[in-house]
Write an enzyme that holds these catalytic residues in place. Structure first.
Site, mmCIF file in Angstrom:
data_model
loop_
_atom_site.group_PDB
_atom_site.id
_atom_site.type_symbol
_atom_site.label_atom_id
_atom_site.label_comp_id
_atom_site.label_asym_id
_atom_site.label_seq_id
_atom_site.Cartn_x
_atom_site.Cartn_y
_atom_site.Cartn_z
ATOM 1 N N HIS A 150 -7.120 -6.157 -0.010
ATOM 2 C CA HIS A 150 -5.976 -5.264 0.131
ATOM 3 C C HIS A 150 -4.895 -5.825 1.047
ATOM 4 O O HIS A 150 -3.819 -5.248 1.152
ATOM 5 C CB HIS A 150 -6.450 -3.905 0.663
ATOM 6 C CG HIS A 150 -5.473 -2.800 0.472
ATOM 7 N ND1 HIS A 150 -5.037 -2.377 -0.767
ATOM 8 C CD2 HIS A 150 -4.824 -2.018 1.372
ATOM 9 C CE1 HIS A 150 -4.176 -1.392 -0.626
ATOM 10 N NE2 HIS A 150 -4.020 -1.157 0.667
ATOM 11 N N SER A 197 0.844 -1.202 0.000
ATOM 12 C CA SER A 197 0.000 0.000 0.000
ATOM 13 C C SER A 197 0.881 1.255 0.000
ATOM 14 O O SER A 197 1.665 1.442 -0.926
ATOM 15 C CB SER A 197 -0.945 -0.054 1.205
ATOM 16 O OG SER A 197 -2.024 0.837 1.050
ATOM 17 N N ASP A 205 -9.559 -6.206 -4.248
ATOM 18 C CA ASP A 205 -9.043 -5.026 -3.548
ATOM 19 C C ASP A 205 -9.959 -3.831 -3.798
ATOM 20 O O ASP A 205 -10.206 -3.458 -4.945
ATOM 21 C CB ASP A 205 -7.624 -4.715 -4.044
ATOM 22 C CG ASP A 205 -6.865 -3.764 -3.138
ATOM 23 O OD1 ASP A 205 -7.504 -2.888 -2.514
ATOM 24 O OD2 ASP A 205 -5.631 -3.879 -3.061
#
Length: 253
Positions: free
Chosen positions: A235, A82, A207
Protein backbone atom coordinates in the site's frame (compact mmCIF):
# COMPACT_ATOMS: atom_id res chain seq x y z
CA UNK A 1 -9.93 30.80 5.02
CA UNK A 2 -8.82 27.50 6.55
CA UNK A 3 -5.06 27.35 7.24
CA UNK A 4 -3.61 24.45 5.22
CA UNK A 5 0.00 23.48 5.85
CA UNK A 6 2.17 22.78 2.84
CA UNK A 7 5.78 21.93 2.06
CA UNK A 8 7.22 22.86 -1.34
CA UNK A 9 10.29 21.34 -3.00
CA UNK A 10 11.97 22.09 -6.32
CA UNK A 11 10.92 24.13 -9.33
CA UNK A 12 9.16 23.51 -12.61
CA UNK A 13 5.89 21.85 -13.51
CA UNK A 14 3.82 21.61 -10.28
CA UNK A 15 2.66 18.33 -8.76
CA UNK A 16 0.45 18.36 -5.67
CA UNK A 17 0.79 15.37 -3.31
CA UNK A 18 -2.10 14.47 -0.98
CA UNK A 19 -1.44 11.93 1.77
CA UNK A 20 -3.66 9.23 3.21
CA UNK A 21 -5.77 8.71 6.32
CA UNK A 22 -4.14 9.63 9.67
CA UNK A 23 -0.91 10.81 7.95
CA UNK A 24 0.66 14.19 7.10
CA UNK A 25 3.14 15.73 4.66
CA UNK A 26 6.12 14.24 6.49
CA UNK A 27 5.31 10.83 5.02
CA UNK A 28 6.24 12.17 1.57
CA UNK A 29 9.41 14.10 2.40
CA UNK A 30 12.16 11.82 1.10
CA UNK A 31 10.10 10.78 -1.91
CA UNK A 32 9.09 14.40 -2.60
CA UNK A 33 12.70 15.62 -2.51
CA UNK A 34 13.67 13.01 -5.11
CA UNK A 35 10.67 13.83 -7.29
CA UNK A 36 11.55 17.53 -6.97
CA UNK A 37 14.69 17.01 -9.07
CA UNK A 38 12.35 17.35 -12.07
CA UNK A 39 9.24 19.13 -10.78
CA UNK A 40 7.90 21.55 -8.21
CA UNK A 41 6.41 19.25 -5.58
CA UNK A 42 3.75 20.64 -3.24
CA UNK A 43 2.80 18.45 -0.26
CA UNK A 44 -0.42 19.38 1.53
CA UNK A 45 -1.65 18.37 4.98
CA UNK A 46 -5.29 17.34 4.75
CA UNK A 47 -7.60 19.38 7.01
CA UNK A 48 -7.36 18.18 10.59
CA UNK A 49 -4.09 16.36 9.86
CA UNK A 50 -0.52 17.41 10.59
CA UNK A 51 -0.40 21.20 10.94
CA UNK A 52 -3.60 22.02 9.03
CA UNK A 53 -6.76 23.39 10.60
CA UNK A 54 -9.87 21.26 10.28
CA UNK A 55 -13.11 21.91 8.42
CA UNK A 56 -16.74 21.54 9.41
CA UNK A 57 -18.54 19.53 8.27
CA UNK A 58 -15.72 17.13 7.47
CA UNK A 59 -16.66 16.02 3.99
CA UNK A 60 -15.16 16.00 0.49
CA UNK A 61 -16.83 19.27 -0.46
CA UNK A 62 -15.28 21.21 2.43
CA UNK A 63 -11.93 19.43 2.16
CA UNK A 64 -11.55 20.21 -1.54
CA UNK A 65 -12.64 23.82 -1.00
CA UNK A 66 -9.87 24.25 1.58
CA UNK A 67 -7.16 22.57 -0.52
CA UNK A 68 -7.88 24.33 -3.81
CA UNK A 69 -7.21 27.68 -2.12
CA UNK A 70 -3.55 26.80 -1.55
CA UNK A 71 -2.93 24.91 -4.79
CA UNK A 72 -1.21 26.49 -7.82
CA UNK A 73 -3.39 28.81 -9.86
CA UNK A 74 -2.02 27.27 -13.05
CA UNK A 75 -3.32 23.82 -14.05
CA UNK A 76 -1.35 21.11 -12.26
CA UNK A 77 -1.08 17.38 -11.67
CA UNK A 78 -2.58 16.09 -8.43
CA UNK A 79 -1.35 12.80 -6.97
CA UNK A 80 -3.34 11.23 -4.16
CA UNK A 81 -2.42 8.24 -2.05
CA UNK A 82 -5.14 6.07 -0.42
CA UNK A 83 -7.67 8.52 1.11
CA UNK A 84 -5.72 11.21 -0.72
CA UNK A 85 -6.64 9.50 -4.00
CA UNK A 86 -10.31 9.92 -3.12
CA UNK A 87 -9.67 13.60 -2.43
CA UNK A 88 -7.69 13.95 -5.70
CA UNK A 89 -10.61 12.55 -7.70
CA UNK A 90 -13.02 14.91 -5.95
CA UNK A 91 -10.72 17.87 -6.69
CA UNK A 92 -10.47 16.98 -10.38
CA UNK A 93 -14.23 16.53 -10.64
CA UNK A 94 -15.04 19.84 -8.93
CA UNK A 95 -12.23 21.98 -10.38
CA UNK A 96 -11.45 20.56 -13.85
CA UNK A 97 -9.93 23.86 -14.98
CA UNK A 98 -7.29 23.61 -12.22
CA UNK A 99 -6.28 19.95 -12.68
CA UNK A 100 -4.59 18.76 -15.88
CA UNK A 101 -3.79 15.19 -14.77
CA UNK A 102 -4.53 12.83 -11.88
CA UNK A 103 -2.40 10.05 -10.41
CA UNK A 104 -4.12 7.59 -8.09
CA UNK A 105 -1.53 5.87 -5.90
CA UNK A 106 -3.01 2.84 -4.12
CA UNK A 107 -6.38 4.52 -4.56
CA UNK A 108 -9.90 3.51 -5.44
CA UNK A 109 -12.97 5.60 -6.42
CA UNK A 110 -15.09 3.23 -4.32
CA UNK A 111 -12.96 2.12 -1.37
CA UNK A 112 -15.41 -0.43 0.04
CA UNK A 113 -16.03 -3.79 -1.57
CA UNK A 114 -19.40 -4.42 -3.22
CA UNK A 115 -20.83 -7.27 -5.29
CA UNK A 116 -19.85 -5.44 -8.47
CA UNK A 117 -16.63 -3.88 -7.17
CA UNK A 118 -13.35 -5.00 -5.61
CA UNK A 119 -12.34 -3.10 -2.49
CA UNK A 120 -11.68 -3.25 1.22
CA UNK A 121 -14.11 -5.28 3.31
CA UNK A 122 -16.61 -2.98 5.02
CA UNK A 123 -16.23 -4.97 8.25
CA UNK A 124 -12.54 -4.06 8.44
CA UNK A 125 -13.30 -0.34 8.21
CA UNK A 126 -16.02 -0.75 10.85
CA UNK A 127 -13.49 -2.57 13.02
CA UNK A 128 -11.08 0.35 12.72
CA UNK A 129 -13.84 2.82 13.59
CA UNK A 130 -14.87 0.86 16.69
CA UNK A 131 -11.30 0.34 17.90
CA UNK A 132 -10.48 4.04 17.58
CA UNK A 133 -12.83 4.64 20.48
CA UNK A 134 -11.06 2.04 22.61
CA UNK A 135 -7.38 2.66 21.82
CA UNK A 136 -6.62 5.24 19.14
CA UNK A 137 -2.84 4.76 19.12
CA UNK A 138 -3.00 0.97 18.85
CA UNK A 139 -5.54 1.23 16.04
CA UNK A 140 -3.23 3.54 14.08
CA UNK A 141 -0.28 1.17 14.58
CA UNK A 142 -2.40 -1.73 13.35
CA UNK A 143 -3.38 0.31 10.30
CA UNK A 144 0.26 1.04 9.56
CA UNK A 145 1.17 -2.64 9.91
CA UNK A 146 -1.53 -3.60 7.41
CA UNK A 147 0.04 -1.29 4.83
CA UNK A 148 3.28 -3.29 4.74
CA UNK A 149 1.86 -6.73 5.47
CA UNK A 150 3.55 -9.61 3.58
CA UNK A 151 6.30 -7.41 2.12
CA UNK A 152 9.92 -8.56 2.14
CA UNK A 153 11.12 -5.37 3.82
CA UNK A 154 7.95 -4.86 5.85
CA UNK A 155 9.76 -4.31 9.16
CA UNK A 156 11.89 -1.50 7.72
CA UNK A 157 8.87 0.14 6.08
CA UNK A 158 6.79 -0.09 9.25
CA UNK A 159 9.58 1.59 11.21
CA UNK A 160 9.78 4.33 8.57
CA UNK A 161 6.01 4.85 8.71
CA UNK A 162 6.01 5.06 12.52
CA UNK A 163 8.85 7.61 12.55
CA UNK A 164 7.06 9.79 10.00
CA UNK A 165 3.71 9.60 11.78
CA UNK A 166 5.19 10.53 15.17
CA UNK A 167 6.62 13.75 13.71
CA UNK A 168 3.22 15.40 14.31
CA UNK A 169 0.46 14.74 16.85
CA UNK A 170 -2.14 12.38 15.35
CA UNK A 171 -5.49 13.78 14.21
CA UNK A 172 -8.12 13.77 16.92
CA UNK A 173 -10.53 10.84 17.09
CA UNK A 174 -13.37 12.83 15.53
CA UNK A 175 -11.28 13.65 12.44
CA UNK A 176 -10.13 10.04 12.14
CA UNK A 177 -13.71 8.77 12.37
CA UNK A 178 -14.88 11.29 9.78
CA UNK A 179 -12.04 10.27 7.45
CA UNK A 180 -13.14 6.65 7.75
CA UNK A 181 -16.71 7.74 6.99
CA UNK A 182 -15.50 9.27 3.73
CA UNK A 183 -13.79 6.00 2.80
CA UNK A 184 -16.93 4.04 3.69
CA UNK A 185 -19.40 6.29 1.87
CA UNK A 186 -17.66 7.99 -1.07
CA UNK A 187 -18.42 6.63 -4.51
CA UNK A 188 -16.55 8.58 -7.19
CA UNK A 189 -16.86 6.08 -10.02
CA UNK A 190 -19.07 8.42 -12.07
CA UNK A 191 -16.63 11.25 -11.39
CA UNK A 192 -13.75 9.07 -12.60
CA UNK A 193 -15.58 8.21 -15.82
CA UNK A 194 -16.41 11.86 -16.51
CA UNK A 195 -12.88 13.24 -16.11
CA UNK A 196 -11.47 14.69 -19.32
CA UNK A 197 -7.88 14.88 -18.07
CA UNK A 198 -5.49 11.89 -18.13
CA UNK A 199 -5.77 9.55 -15.13
CA UNK A 200 -2.97 7.18 -14.12
CA UNK A 201 -3.23 4.30 -11.64
CA UNK A 202 -0.16 3.09 -9.72
CA UNK A 203 -0.92 0.00 -7.67
CA UNK A 204 1.08 -2.58 -5.73
CA UNK A 205 0.26 -6.21 -6.43
CA UNK A 206 0.60 -7.04 -2.70
CA UNK A 207 -1.68 -4.25 -1.44
CA UNK A 208 -3.82 -5.59 1.42
CA UNK A 209 -6.06 -2.51 1.63
CA UNK A 210 -6.79 -1.80 -2.04
CA UNK A 211 -6.76 -5.14 -3.90
CA UNK A 212 -4.95 -5.13 -7.22
CA UNK A 213 -8.07 -6.60 -8.87
CA UNK A 214 -9.78 -3.23 -8.59
CA UNK A 215 -7.65 -1.92 -11.45
CA UNK A 216 -9.56 -4.25 -13.78
CA UNK A 217 -12.87 -2.79 -12.59
CA UNK A 218 -11.57 0.77 -13.07
CA UNK A 219 -10.27 -0.03 -16.55
CA UNK A 220 -13.66 -1.48 -17.46
CA UNK A 221 -15.54 1.73 -16.62
CA UNK A 222 -12.81 4.03 -18.01
CA UNK A 223 -10.89 2.27 -20.79
CA UNK A 224 -8.43 5.14 -21.32
CA UNK A 225 -6.97 4.74 -17.81
CA UNK A 226 -3.21 4.22 -17.63
CA UNK A 227 -2.76 1.27 -15.28
CA UNK A 228 0.61 0.41 -13.74
CA UNK A 229 1.13 -2.55 -11.39
CA UNK A 230 4.31 -2.66 -9.30
CA UNK A 231 5.37 -6.18 -8.38
CA UNK A 232 6.08 -6.97 -4.71
CA UNK A 233 4.71 -3.58 -3.62
CA UNK A 234 2.00 -3.06 -1.02
CA UNK A 235 0.00 0.00 0.00
CA UNK A 236 3.04 2.33 0.21
CA UNK A 237 4.87 1.89 -3.12
CA UNK A 238 6.35 5.39 -2.85
CA UNK A 239 8.33 4.13 0.16
CA UNK A 240 9.09 0.58 -0.99
CA UNK A 241 9.67 1.31 -4.71
CA UNK A 242 10.26 5.09 -4.96
CA UNK A 243 12.35 5.00 -8.16
CA UNK A 244 9.72 2.99 -10.02
CA UNK A 245 6.93 5.30 -8.88
CA UNK A 246 8.90 8.39 -9.96
CA UNK A 247 9.58 6.88 -13.39
CA UNK A 248 5.88 6.13 -13.82
CA UNK A 249 4.99 9.68 -12.87
CA UNK A 250 7.44 11.03 -15.44
CA UNK A 251 5.82 8.88 -18.12
CA UNK A 252 2.37 10.33 -17.51
CA UNK A 253 3.38 14.01 -17.42
Amino acid sequence: MIAIHKEVFGQGQPIVLIHGWAMHTGIWRGFAQNLAQNYQVICLDLPGHGLSETVEPYNLEKITEALIEVMPKEPCCVLGWSLGATVALALAARYPQRINSVVLLAGNPRFVKQDDWAGMRAELLEDFANNLQLNCQQTLIRFLALQVNQLEDGKRLLKELKVAVKECPPPDEKTLQQGLNILKQADLRKALVSLACPVTIIQGDKDTLVPVEVTQYMKKIKPDLRVNIIERAGHVPFLSHPSQVIELIKQCL
